[in-house]
Design a protein around this motif. Structure first.
Motif, short mmCIF file in Angstrom:
data_model
loop_
_atom_site.label_atom_id
_atom_site.label_comp_id
_atom_site.label_asym_id
_atom_site.label_seq_id
_atom_site.Cartn_x
_atom_site.Cartn_y
_atom_site.Cartn_z
N ALA A 1 0.83 -1.21 0.00
CA ALA A 1 0.00 0.00 0.00
C ALA A 1 0.87 1.26 0.00
CB ALA A 1 -0.93 -0.01 1.21
N LEU A 2 1.91 1.28 0.81
CA LEU A 2 2.81 2.43 0.84
C LEU A 2 3.56 2.60 -0.48
CD1 LEU A 2 4.26 2.18 4.45
CD2 LEU A 2 2.59 3.81 3.58
N THR A 3 3.87 1.50 -1.15
CA THR A 3 4.56 1.57 -2.43
C THR A 3 3.69 2.27 -3.47
OG1 THR A 3 5.85 -0.41 -1.97
CG2 THR A 3 5.62 0.18 -4.26
N VAL A 4 2.42 1.93 -3.49
CA VAL A 4 1.50 2.60 -4.43
C VAL A 4 1.41 4.09 -4.09
CG1 VAL A 4 -0.89 2.78 -5.19
CG2 VAL A 4 0.18 0.55 -4.99
N LEU A 5 1.25 4.41 -2.80
CA LEU A 5 1.18 5.82 -2.40
C LEU A 5 2.47 6.56 -2.72
CD1 LEU A 5 -0.66 5.51 1.03
CD2 LEU A 5 -1.61 6.26 -1.17
N ALA A 6 3.61 5.90 -2.53
CA ALA A 6 4.89 6.54 -2.78
C ALA A 6 5.09 6.86 -4.26
CB ALA A 6 6.03 5.66 -2.29
N SER A 7 4.46 6.09 -5.12
CA SER A 7 4.65 6.32 -6.55
C SER A 7 3.77 7.43 -7.11
CB SER A 7 4.39 5.02 -7.32
OG SER A 7 3.01 4.74 -7.31
N LEU A 8 2.89 7.96 -6.29
CA LEU A 8 1.96 8.98 -6.76
C LEU A 8 2.33 10.36 -6.21
CD1 LEU A 8 -1.29 6.92 -6.25
CD2 LEU A 8 -0.03 7.24 -8.37
N ASN A 9 2.85 11.20 -7.07
CA ASN A 9 3.10 12.60 -6.74
C ASN A 9 3.94 12.82 -5.49
OD1 ASN A 9 1.53 13.38 -8.96
ND2 ASN A 9 -0.34 13.16 -7.75
N PHE B 1 11.70 -1.92 -1.02
CA PHE B 1 12.93 -2.46 -0.44
C PHE B 1 12.89 -2.38 1.09
CE2 PHE B 1 17.39 -2.30 0.87
CZ PHE B 1 17.90 -3.40 0.21
N ALA B 2 12.42 -1.25 1.63
CA ALA B 2 12.34 -1.09 3.08
C ALA B 2 11.36 -2.08 3.69
CB ALA B 2 11.93 0.34 3.43
N ALA B 3 10.21 -2.28 3.05
CA ALA B 3 9.23 -3.23 3.58
C ALA B 3 9.80 -4.65 3.61
CB ALA B 3 7.96 -3.19 2.74
N ALA B 4 10.48 -5.05 2.54
CA ALA B 4 11.05 -6.39 2.51
C ALA B 4 12.18 -6.54 3.53
CB ALA B 4 11.54 -6.72 1.11
N CYS B 5 12.94 -5.48 3.77
CA CYS B 5 13.99 -5.55 4.79
C CYS B 5 13.39 -5.69 6.19
CB CYS B 5 14.89 -4.32 4.70
SG CYS B 5 15.98 -4.37 3.27
N ILE B 6 12.26 -5.03 6.45
CA ILE B 6 11.58 -5.20 7.74
C ILE B 6 11.08 -6.63 7.88
CG2 ILE B 6 9.60 -4.47 9.13
CD1 ILE B 6 10.01 -1.65 7.90
N ILE B 7 10.57 -7.20 6.80
CA ILE B 7 10.17 -8.61 6.83
C ILE B 7 11.37 -9.48 7.16
CG2 ILE B 7 9.30 -10.56 5.48
CD1 ILE B 7 7.62 -8.53 3.88
N GLY C 1 1.57 5.55 -11.75
CA GLY C 1 0.64 4.63 -11.08
C GLY C 1 0.91 3.18 -11.43
N VAL C 2 1.29 2.93 -12.68
CA VAL C 2 1.60 1.57 -13.11
C VAL C 2 2.89 1.10 -12.44
CG1 VAL C 2 2.19 0.13 -15.10
CG2 VAL C 2 0.38 1.84 -15.30
N THR C 3 3.86 1.99 -12.31
CA THR C 3 5.10 1.64 -11.62
C THR C 3 4.82 1.19 -10.19
OG1 THR C 3 6.37 3.22 -12.94
CG2 THR C 3 7.33 2.53 -10.86
N GLY C 4 4.01 1.97 -9.49
CA GLY C 4 3.66 1.61 -8.11
C GLY C 4 2.86 0.34 -8.04
N ALA C 5 1.93 0.16 -8.97
CA ALA C 5 1.11 -1.05 -8.97
C ALA C 5 1.95 -2.29 -9.24
CB ALA C 5 0.00 -0.93 -10.01
N LEU C 6 2.87 -2.21 -10.18
CA LEU C 6 3.74 -3.36 -10.47
C LEU C 6 4.60 -3.73 -9.27
CD1 LEU C 6 4.94 -2.59 -14.11
CD2 LEU C 6 3.48 -4.47 -13.38
N SER C 7 5.23 -2.73 -8.69
CA SER C 7 6.10 -2.98 -7.54
C SER C 7 5.29 -3.50 -6.36
CB SER C 7 6.82 -1.69 -7.15
OG SER C 7 7.70 -1.93 -6.09
N ALA C 8 4.12 -2.94 -6.12
CA ALA C 8 3.27 -3.40 -5.02
C ALA C 8 2.79 -4.83 -5.26
CB ALA C 8 2.07 -2.46 -4.86
N ALA C 9 2.42 -5.15 -6.49
CA ALA C 9 1.96 -6.50 -6.80
C ALA C 9 3.08 -7.52 -6.56
CB ALA C 9 1.47 -6.58 -8.24
N VAL C 10 4.29 -7.17 -6.96
CA VAL C 10 5.43 -8.08 -6.74
C VAL C 10 5.67 -8.25 -5.25
CG1 VAL C 10 7.93 -8.30 -7.00
CG2 VAL C 10 6.52 -7.66 -8.96
#
Length: 114
Positions: free
Chosen positions: A20-28, A43-49, A82-91
């Motif tokens: 969710a934060l990845t999508v928000l981060a990619s918008l404006n 990257f930060a989310a996966a490092c916390i995991i 938006g597509v960049t954020g959606a792709l990264s968030a989906a992955v």
């Protein structure tokens, strides 16, 4: 018995929050382009995991792939932010659910079932 971060499923919960934060981060995002923002957030989310689960390798693999997808989408494919954020968030979400979760356990004892 010491509870783990976010209860029983830190990989899923952190992965969902990170997506969710990845999508928000990619918008404006002022001062940083969308691909970099999405890559940093994923990257930060996966490092916390990785910090909250063991073994670390699946989460670090996800960190590299999710950040890489965001960077390739932003700089290599030239798609909208938006597509960049959606792709990264989906992955990130997909890897957290299907790649990380079946292979890891919380670093601390899980909370007892009630």
């Amino acid at each position: 018995m010491k509870p783990s971060l976010f209860g029983r499923e830190p990989a899923l919960i952190i992965g969902a929050i990170g997506a969710a934060l990845t999508v928000l981060a990619s918008l404006n995002v002022p001062g940083i382009d969308a691909g970099a923002a999405a890559a940093i957030t994923a990257f930060a989310a996966a490092c916390i995991i990785a910090f909250t689960t063991r073994p670390v390798a699946p989460a670090l693999f996800t960190a590299v792939i999710a950040a890489g997808v965001a960077l390739v989408a932003e700089y290599g494919m030239n798609v909208p932010d938006g597509v960049t954020g959606a792709l990264s968030a989906a992955v990130l979400a997909g890897f957290a659910l299907f790649g990380i979760r079946p292979q890891v356990t919380p670093t601390s004892d899980p909370m007892p079932l009630r």
